[in-house]
Each structure stands twice: as C-alpha cells, then as structure tokens.
Design an enzyme around this catalytic site. Structure first.
Site, PDB file in Angstrom:
ATOM      1  N   TYR A 271      17.105   5.035  11.271  1.00 36.14           N
ATOM      2  CA  TYR A 271      16.324   4.301  12.273  1.00 36.14           C
ATOM      3  C   TYR A 271      17.230   3.611  13.291  1.00 36.14           C
ATOM      4  O   TYR A 271      16.899   3.550  14.475  1.00 36.14           O
ATOM      5  CB  TYR A 271      15.402   3.278  11.601  1.00 36.14           C
TER       6      TYR A 271
ATOM      7  N   GLY B 290      17.884  17.942  10.824  1.00 33.14           N
ATOM      8  CA  GLY B 290      17.269  17.661  12.120  1.00 33.14           C
ATOM      9  C   GLY B 290      15.755  17.574  12.109  1.00 33.14           C
ATOM     10  O   GLY B 290      15.149  17.276  13.143  1.00 33.14           O
TER      11      GLY B 290
END
Length: 171
Positions: A142, A106
């Site tokens: 992305y 994360g």
C-alpha cells in the site's frame, strides 16, 4: 502477468467469489486462532454466496476480478466508506486479495491501479483502506501506491477485536 483477464463481477460469479473470498481470508488470517464461534460469525456474515450476490447487485459496490483460465485468482471490492472516517467525499477499498500463485506477479498492482482509477472517476477526495497492524507485506504494498497512515480502529471478527490501521490516499 500474462493470461490474466480482469473484469467486473456479475451475479453468475457470486458462488465462486464467495468461495475464493472466504478461502483467501482464512489463508491470510486463519493462523490468528480466533475462537471458532467468532470466526464462524465473521465468515458467515461476510462471505456467503447470497451476500456476494447482493453486494454485486448493489450500485454502490464494485467487485473487480482477476481470472486465469476462467478461475478467480484475485479480486478487490470497493464502495462507500464503512470505516469510522469523517470524509464525505471519500471511498473505501474494502478488500484486495490475490491467490498465492500470483503474488508478486503484478495482479494485485493491476487491481489496485484499477481501484484508484475507479475512485478518481467517481470524483472521490480520497481512497481509504484498513490493514491489520501486523500485515507488513500488505503495508509495504500500500505504501508503494502512496497510502499514508490516517488512524486505527477495531476490526471485529465476531467478538474479537483486531487492531487495524486506517490508511488514506489523497486523490
């Protein structure tokens, strides 16, 4: 990931940031076997402590750090567009790297969320980035944030050209 502190870089971070940035880049792309002169030119141009210090001091550049026990484990660099993109209102996410020890935990997502919020706060129309054509892990990452293909360009490592994809996130 618990135990991670996020903050903007300051001048005192320049040497540690330069070392981390250089090491991250080599760990990610060193296997591509660039000619030694090209690699040296690229690393010297982009990852010296004085260069990082200058970029940290530049009001058009923002470095966001992820630290664990005071040590850099990730960072991103944001600023004005340097890629060949015609968008007067766009900004660029120049770099986003995390240490192998925090991949999948994360940290990269937190840095990305911060970069997107920063660009929105600046009133940008879009956030751009470039990603090496064969870096599929980064491309998957992305895409999760909504970046879409916008074009391509030659990313120069010394005299060696890598084909990078230009991706855009409309803000």
């Amino acid at each position: 990931m618990s135990g991670i502190v996020y903050r903007d870089a300051n001048a005192a971070d320049a040497e540690a940031l330069a070392a981390f940035a250089r090491g991250s880049w080599v760990a990610t792309f060193g296997h591509l076997a660039y000619p030694p002169r090209d690699l040296d030119v690229y690393l010297t141009k982009n990852y010296g402590a004085e260069i990082q210090r200058s970029e940290i001091a530049d009001p058009e550049v923002r470095y966001r750090l992820a630290l664990r026990e005071g040590e850099i484990v990730g960072y991103c660099m944001m600023g004005v567009l340097a890629m060949p993109v015609d968008d007067a209102g766009g900004l660029e996410l120049h770099r986003l790297y995390v240490d192998e020890s925090v991949k999948g935990a994360g940290v990269a997502a937190a840095l990305m969320e911060d970069a997107i919020a920063w660009a929105r706060g600046k009133g940008a129309s879009a956030l751009y980035l470039s990603v090496w054509e064969n870096n599929e892990r980064a491309q998957r990452f992305y895409r999760r944030f909504g970046f879409k293909d916008h074009g391509e360009w030659d990313f120069m490592v010394g005299e060696t050209a890598d084909r990078d994809l230009i991706w855009r996130l409309t803000l």
